[in-house]
Design a protein around this motif. Structure first.
Motif, short mmCIF file in Angstrom:
data_model
loop_
_atom_site.label_atom_id
_atom_site.label_comp_id
_atom_site.label_asym_id
_atom_site.label_seq_id
_atom_site.Cartn_x
_atom_site.Cartn_y
_atom_site.Cartn_z
N THR A 280 43.50 5.68 61.68
CA THR A 280 42.71 6.74 62.71
C THR A 280 43.90 7.62 62.32
O THR A 280 43.64 9.05 62.20
N GLU A 281 45.02 7.66 62.01
CA GLU A 281 45.81 9.35 61.58
C GLU A 281 45.03 9.83 60.09
O GLU A 281 45.46 11.19 60.36
N MET A 282 44.99 9.48 59.40
CA MET A 282 44.30 9.51 57.96
C MET A 282 42.96 10.24 58.15
O MET A 282 43.03 11.13 58.05
N LEU A 283 42.65 9.69 58.31
CA LEU A 283 41.17 10.00 59.55
C LEU A 283 41.10 11.70 60.27
O LEU A 283 40.35 12.17 59.96
N ALA A 284 41.65 11.22 61.20
CA ALA A 284 42.18 12.96 61.90
C ALA A 284 42.67 14.23 61.38
O ALA A 284 42.41 15.23 61.10
N GLN A 285 43.18 13.70 59.97
CA GLN A 285 44.01 15.02 58.65
C GLN A 285 43.34 14.56 57.90
O GLN A 285 42.95 15.52 57.05
N GLY A 286 41.58 14.43 58.13
CA GLY A 286 40.38 14.61 56.82
C GLY A 286 40.74 13.75 55.33
O GLY A 286 39.63 14.12 54.94
N LYS A 287 41.14 12.71 56.11
CA LYS A 287 41.43 11.92 54.77
C LYS A 287 40.33 10.92 55.01
O LYS A 287 41.08 9.95 55.75
N THR A 288 39.42 10.78 54.12
CA THR A 288 38.45 9.41 53.87
C THR A 288 38.52 8.84 52.97
O THR A 288 37.38 7.97 52.80
N ARG A 289 39.26 8.72 52.14
CA ARG A 289 39.47 7.70 50.96
C ARG A 289 40.68 6.85 51.36
O ARG A 289 41.71 7.47 51.19
N ASP B 200 50.94 6.11 50.73
CA ASP B 200 51.45 7.09 49.58
C ASP B 200 50.58 7.67 50.67
O ASP B 200 49.26 7.68 50.01
N VAL B 201 50.79 9.18 51.51
CA VAL B 201 49.83 10.05 52.09
C VAL B 201 49.52 11.40 51.46
O VAL B 201 48.43 12.03 51.69
N LEU C 38 35.46 4.23 58.38
CA LEU C 38 35.33 5.39 57.47
C LEU C 38 34.60 5.22 57.29
O LEU C 38 33.84 7.14 56.48
N ARG C 39 33.69 4.44 56.96
CA ARG C 39 31.93 4.94 56.31
C ARG C 39 31.00 5.66 57.40
O ARG C 39 29.89 6.30 57.29
N GLN C 40 31.47 5.42 58.99
CA GLN C 40 30.76 6.70 59.46
C GLN C 40 31.32 8.37 59.41
O GLN C 40 30.36 9.20 59.39
N LYS C 41 32.33 8.29 58.67
CA LYS C 41 33.36 9.80 58.37
C LYS C 41 32.49 10.33 57.32
O LYS C 41 33.22 11.21 56.76
#
Length: 174
Positions: free
Chosen positions: A39-48, A12-13, A74-77
């Motif tokens: 990787t896709e979620m991080l590119a969208q700014g989703k970090t949890r 569930d994005v 995730l920790r890096q972001k």
């Protein structure tokens, strides 16, 4: 549980945190889609990210290495003051044992109880892209290197696997 018996990751994005539900076995055969999704979620700014393991029947070291890599990404972001970026929920005893044995529990929050969150809206299945053997070897090598980055004690556990995979990747022959 998925009726076909084929392992599937449902997501569930639109929730915050993003949620994933694992149905079946999490292994080298389907772990690349987790890495690509994170990787896709991080590119969208989703970090949890919260992953539900209630119906995860088993895991292999490649999947666990990909999971460790996601946690490290995730920790890096995120900032140290941010809430835990990766939570594993409703982890069964055997899977919990595997997570602890490899020391990756230190990278994330692991809940072995009855996690109070709904995973009912995880309806989009992730698809695993076809990979040739060389790409699969690269993914497995990366995953096992992640396990060593998570806990140096894993080096001795996977030294033969690492040597084998490095040889395959460097020679490009399978």
């Amino acid at each position: 549980m998925v009726e076909t018996g084929k392992p599937v990751f449902f997501v569930d994005v639109h929730s915050d945190p993003v949620v994933m539900r694992i149905e079946g076995r999490a292994s080298f055969q389907n772990s690349s889609c987790l890495r690509d999704f994170a990787t896709e979620m991080l590119a969208q700014g989703k970090t949890r990210l919260v992953i539900d393991f209630q119906h995860c029947t088993s895991m292999d070291s490649t999947f666990l290495g990909i999971l460790a890599g996601v946690a490290l990404q995730l920790r890096q972001k995120t900032k140290a003051s941010d809430p835990q970026p990766l939570i594993l929920a409703r982890v069964g005893q055997r899977n919990l044992e595997l997570i602890r044995n490899l020391g990756i529990h230190r990278l994330m929050t692991v809940d072995a109880g009855d996690f109070k969150m709904s995973f009912d809206k995880c309806s989009r299945p992730l698809t695993q892209q076809e990979q040739d053997e060389l790409t699969s070897a690269r993914v497995a090598l990366e995953a096992h290197e992640n396990l060593i980055a998570a806990d140096e004690g894993n080096r001795s556990k996977f030294q033969d696997v690492l040597s084998f995979l490095r040889n395959r990747v460097e020679n490009g022959s399978l």
